[in-house]
Design a protein around this motif. Structure first.
Motif, PDB file in Angstrom:
ATOM      1  N   LEU A 125      71.089  68.199  59.460  1.00 19.66           N
ATOM      2  CA  LEU A 125      70.214  68.649  58.392  1.00 19.66           C
ATOM      3  C   LEU A 125      70.364  70.130  58.064  1.00 19.66           C
ATOM      4  CD1 LEU A 125      66.983  66.808  59.592  1.00 19.66           C
ATOM      5  CD2 LEU A 125      68.543  66.080  57.790  1.00 19.66           C
ATOM      6  N   GLY A 126      71.341  70.775  58.662  1.00 20.54           N
ATOM      7  CA  GLY A 126      71.474  72.221  58.504  1.00 20.54           C
ATOM      8  C   GLY A 126      71.596  72.669  57.062  1.00 20.54           C
ATOM      9  N   ALA A 127      72.215  71.858  56.207  1.00 18.93           N
ATOM     10  CA  ALA A 127      72.429  72.256  54.820  1.00 18.93           C
ATOM     11  C   ALA A 127      71.129  72.294  54.027  1.00 18.93           C
ATOM     12  CB  ALA A 127      73.416  71.303  54.154  1.00 18.93           C
ATOM     13  N   TRP A 128      70.071  71.644  54.528  1.00 20.65           N
ATOM     14  CA  TRP A 128      68.781  71.646  53.835  1.00 20.65           C
ATOM     15  C   TRP A 128      67.722  72.435  54.614  1.00 20.65           C
ATOM     16  CZ3 TRP A 128      71.688  67.061  54.089  1.00 20.65           C
ATOM     17  CH2 TRP A 128      72.122  66.556  52.863  1.00 20.65           C
ATOM     18  N   SER A 129      68.142  73.196  55.585  1.00 18.29           N
ATOM     19  CA  SER A 129      67.187  73.847  56.482  1.00 18.29           C
ATOM     20  C   SER A 129      66.268  74.834  55.761  1.00 18.29           C
ATOM     21  CB  SER A 129      67.925  74.576  57.613  1.00 18.29           C
ATOM     22  OG  SER A 129      68.788  75.570  57.088  1.00 18.29           O
ATOM     23  N   ASP A 130      66.682  75.359  54.615  1.00 23.27           N
ATOM     24  CA  ASP A 130      65.834  76.304  53.885  1.00 23.27           C
ATOM     25  C   ASP A 130      64.710  75.616  53.129  1.00 23.27           C
ATOM     26  OD1 ASP A 130      67.655  75.070  52.178  1.00 23.27           O
ATOM     27  OD2 ASP A 130      67.788  76.795  50.825  1.00 23.27           O
ATOM     28  N   ARG A 131      64.747  74.298  53.067  1.00 24.42           N
ATOM     29  CA  ARG A 131      63.717  73.541  52.344  1.00 24.42           C
ATOM     30  C   ARG A 131      62.974  72.558  53.239  1.00 24.42           C
ATOM     31  NH1 ARG A 131      68.480  71.986  48.515  1.00 24.42           N
ATOM     32  NH2 ARG A 131      69.520  73.298  50.057  1.00 24.42           N
ATOM     33  N   PRO A 188      65.452  53.928  59.451  1.00 26.44           N
ATOM     34  CA  PRO A 188      65.922  54.125  60.828  1.00 26.44           C
ATOM     35  C   PRO A 188      66.703  55.421  60.972  1.00 26.44           C
ATOM     36  CG  PRO A 188      67.219  52.425  59.715  1.00 26.44           C
ATOM     37  CD  PRO A 188      66.079  52.748  58.810  1.00 26.44           C
ATOM     38  N   ALA A 189      66.681  55.976  62.158  1.00 28.86           N
ATOM     39  CA  ALA A 189      67.365  57.247  62.417  1.00 28.86           C
ATOM     40  C   ALA A 189      68.859  57.161  62.151  1.00 28.86           C
ATOM     41  CB  ALA A 189      67.102  57.683  63.860  1.00 28.86           C
ATOM     42  N   SER A 190      69.417  55.966  62.258  1.00 27.83           N
ATOM     43  CA  SER A 190      70.863  55.799  62.075  1.00 27.83           C
ATOM     44  C   SER A 190      71.291  55.736  60.612  1.00 27.83           C
ATOM     45  CB  SER A 190      71.311  54.516  62.784  1.00 27.83           C
ATOM     46  OG  SER A 190      70.615  53.389  62.254  1.00 27.83           O
ATOM     47  N   ASP A 191      70.350  55.646  59.688  1.00 29.01           N
ATOM     48  CA  ASP A 191      70.687  55.490  58.268  1.00 29.01           C
ATOM     49  C   ASP A 191      70.974  56.855  57.645  1.00 29.01           C
ATOM     50  OD1 ASP A 191      71.027  54.758  55.652  1.00 29.01           O
ATOM     51  OD2 ASP A 191      69.053  53.823  55.412  1.00 29.01           O
ATOM     52  N   GLU A 192      72.153  57.373  57.924  1.00 30.27           N
ATOM     53  CA  GLU A 192      72.512  58.688  57.395  1.00 30.27           C
ATOM     54  C   GLU A 192      72.629  58.686  55.883  1.00 30.27           C
ATOM     55  OE1 GLU A 192      75.834  60.561  59.148  1.00 30.27           O
ATOM     56  OE2 GLU A 192      75.155  60.306  61.222  1.00 30.27           O
ATOM     57  N   TRP A 244      65.546  64.643  46.177  1.00 31.04           N
ATOM     58  CA  TRP A 244      64.317  65.420  46.096  1.00 31.04           C
ATOM     59  C   TRP A 244      64.498  66.902  46.424  1.00 31.04           C
ATOM     60  CZ3 TRP A 244      60.529  63.504  43.484  1.00 31.04           C
ATOM     61  CH2 TRP A 244      60.362  62.105  43.418  1.00 31.04           C
ATOM     62  N   CYS A 245      65.404  67.227  47.334  1.00 28.17           N
ATOM     63  CA  CYS A 245      65.585  68.626  47.746  1.00 28.17           C
ATOM     64  C   CYS A 245      66.759  69.292  47.065  1.00 28.17           C
ATOM     65  CB  CYS A 245      65.788  68.708  49.269  1.00 28.17           C
ATOM     66  SG  CYS A 245      64.438  68.053  50.233  1.00 28.17           S
ATOM     67  N   GLY A 246      67.633  68.500  46.434  1.00 29.81           N
ATOM     68  CA  GLY A 246      68.805  69.062  45.791  1.00 29.81           C
ATOM     69  C   GLY A 246      70.051  68.882  46.635  1.00 29.81           C
ATOM     70  N   SER A 247      71.164  69.339  46.110  1.00 35.35           N
ATOM     71  CA  SER A 247      72.426  69.202  46.824  1.00 35.35           C
ATOM     72  C   SER A 247      72.409  70.055  48.083  1.00 35.35           C
ATOM     73  CB  SER A 247      73.591  69.655  45.922  1.00 35.35           C
ATOM     74  OG  SER A 247      73.465  71.041  45.632  1.00 35.35           O
ATOM     75  N   PRO A 248      73.225  69.702  49.071  1.00 32.39           N
ATOM     76  CA  PRO A 248      73.237  70.484  50.313  1.00 32.39           C
ATOM     77  C   PRO A 248      73.475  71.964  50.095  1.00 32.39           C
ATOM     78  CG  PRO A 248      74.448  68.436  50.615  1.00 32.39           C
ATOM     79  CD  PRO A 248      74.108  68.522  49.161  1.00 32.39           C
ATOM     80  N   ALA A 249      74.286  72.290  49.087  1.00 27.05           N
ATOM     81  CA  ALA A 249      74.569  73.701  48.821  1.00 27.05           C
ATOM     82  C   ALA A 249      73.441  74.362  48.028  1.00 27.05           C
ATOM     83  CB  ALA A 249      75.898  73.837  48.067  1.00 27.05           C
ATOM     84  N   GLY A 250      72.540  73.548  47.465  1.00 28.26           N
ATOM     85  CA  GLY A 250      71.435  74.116  46.679  1.00 28.26           C
ATOM     86  C   GLY A 250      71.924  74.816  45.442  1.00 28.26           C
ATOM     87  N   SER A 251      72.935  74.230  44.791  1.00 32.09           N
ATOM     88  CA  SER A 251      73.600  74.940  43.691  1.00 32.09           C
ATOM     89  C   SER A 251      73.159  74.478  42.312  1.00 32.09           C
ATOM     90  CB  SER A 251      75.111  74.751  43.817  1.00 32.09           C
ATOM     91  OG  SER A 251      75.442  73.360  43.788  1.00 32.09           O
TER      92      SER A 251
END
Length: 466
Positions: free
Chosen positions: A408-414, A441-445, A455-462
């Motif tokens: 989840l690091g790419a969305w850590s700011d949100r 489930p936790a496995s459903d990446e 809802w939060c946007g792309s991982p890069a937040g661009s």
């Protein structure tokens, strides 16, 4: 730009929105036409779902300390609406005057009101909105929100109609004292051609709403004897009503704007919808409008995601539901004949005796049952660190409960992480307004990634701010 978001109207709706934007670090200006606050309030009821939203902002408990809890209301003398079984930390309606709610909302960090700033008109283009004030000033913002009430200058400037009609005319209001105060916290009763509602300010003064079938213009003066006679007519006593400090007359409309968004301009609260005071849902609906809109504006301003169109698609049906619910209640209250009154009382008592009807009624009025299609309300629950879920929402970010396999690091700011109190494979993504964006489930990446991107946007937040 003078600011990112310009909010017009510093009532409960505008104050909620201002606090949410301040919490998110978004620049805003909150304009209020009044230079001071008059000694007048109309709303008294704070319902369960609104208290949950205020809990997620850290102001529910202080507000509860100012009022009195009512776990049930007797309608038309015989039909009981019991709220004590609601699945929430707040299974009641809080009775406290609107100014207490406004004080609680204004106490949040970063809430600043600009008084004496009256809007004249607005214009907008592809980059922003320009507000023209009555004193000749202009202000420029990326977005503008009209939370300026039934006579909204923002809505009128947009040219939006406000279709609907008056449902009750010549409602009398008064602030009074009683020699023998009513025994119930909330006194609601009706007779053929009359009804009265009595609520306490908590300092010895009471607000009375009364209707006696007259059809007079709002400008007609109100006599204390007319209010006293109406209260006595529906309750069998006037409780020694005396010493009014303020009396007025108004009419109650049912209206809803056809759109809550026009370009970069949004409507919220009474500017978007108005209805009768029956059920006490007006202020609550406006606060919940703001809770839905604030985090979406923050994402757009920061260029992280654009989910602004979901504001209208989610909140417009709620406004329509509230109009229908409060309209049904007030029409039942203002029946004019004794036969209609008897039929109303019997029908209400029989309907509320049916569990499914009672369940739906309490959840609708309290707001607990309001969902946005597949986006459902998240009940409060304990977390592994000892906090409750709604306490963990107080930073205004998305909350992820559980231990997913996705990085989840790419969305850590949100996003804020939290572990569930009990071991479970489920992962829950909660929006800042306390609704579930996704669970699985936790496995459903792939499922979680899609929800985060949605809802939060792309991982890069661009995503470019619009």
């Amino acid at each position: 730009m003078d600011t990112d978001v310009l909010i017009v109207g510093a009532g409960p709706t505008g104050l909620t929105l201002a606090g949410d934007l301040a919490r998110a670090g978004i620049r805003y200006l909150l304009l209020e036409r009044r230079a001071d606050t008059p000694n007048m309030t109309r709303a008294f009821a704070v319902h369960a779902r609104t208290l949950e939203e205020l809990d997620a902002r850290g102001v529910a408990d202080p507000l509860i300390a100012t009022g009195q809890r009512v776990e049930g209301v007797r309608l038309f003398g015989q039909a009981d609406l019991d709220l004590s079984g609601l699945p929430t930390r707040f299974p009641y309606v809080l009775i406290t005057p609107q100014y207490q709610t406004e004080r609680a909302l204004a106490s949040r960090d970063g809430v600043v009101v600009t008084p004496g700033a009256e809007l004249s008109k607005i214009t907008q283009d592809g980059d922003g909105v320009t507000a023209h004030l009555a004193d000749g000033r202009t202000l420029r913002a990326r977005y503008l929100v009209g939370a300026d009430g039934v006579h909204s200058a923002v809505r009128q400037s947009l040219g939006l109609p406000f279709p609907g009609k008056s449902v009750v005319r010549s409602l009398m209001l008064a602030d009074v004292r009683f020699t023998e105060p009513p025994p119930s916290v909330l006194t609601v009763n009706a007779a053929a051609g009359a009804f009265a509602f009595i609520a306490p300010f908590g300092d010895g003064w009471y607000r009375v709403f009364a209707w006696n079938g007259d059809d007079r213009p709002d400008t007609d003066p109100v006599s204390l004897s007319a209010i006293r006679d109406t209260v006595r007519r529906v309750n069998g006593t006037d409780f020694g009503l005396h010493d009014p400090r303020w009396m007025s007359r108004f009419h109650s409309d049912e209206r809803q704007a056809p759109h809550y968004r026009v370009g970069r301009v949004f409507l919220a609260g009474d500017a978007a919808h108005c209805h009768s005071p029956a059920g006490g849902m007006g202020m609550n609906t406006g606060i919940q409008d703001a809770a839905n809109l604030g985090w979406k504006l923050a994402l757009a301003v920061r260029g992280q995601a654009d989910v602004l169109d979901t504001y209208e698609s989610e909140r417009y049906p709620v406004g329509r539901l509230v109009l229908r619910t409060s309209g049904a209640l007030v029409r039942l209250a203002v029946v004019r004949s004794a036969m209609q009154q008897a039929l109303r009382t019997t029908a209400a008592r029989l309907a509320l005796a049916v569990p499914a009807v009672r369940h739906r009624g309490t959840r609708t009025v309290s707001g607990i049952g309001i969902d946005y299609g597949p986006v459902t309300r998240v009940p409060d629950r304990p977390l592994a660190d000892g906090r409750r879920l709604y306490e963990a929402l107080r930073d205004g970010r998305f909350l992820l409960v559980g231990t997913p396999s996705l990085d989840l690091g790419a969305w850590s700011d949100r996003l804020t992480r939290a572990a569930a109190a009990s071991a479970a494979d489920e992962v829950l993504l909660v929006r800042p307004d306390g609704y579930a964006a996704w669970s699985g489930p936790a496995s459903d990446e792939s499922g979680l990634r899609a929800a985060l991107t949605r809802w939060c946007g792309s991982p890069a937040g661009s995503v470019a701010a619009r």
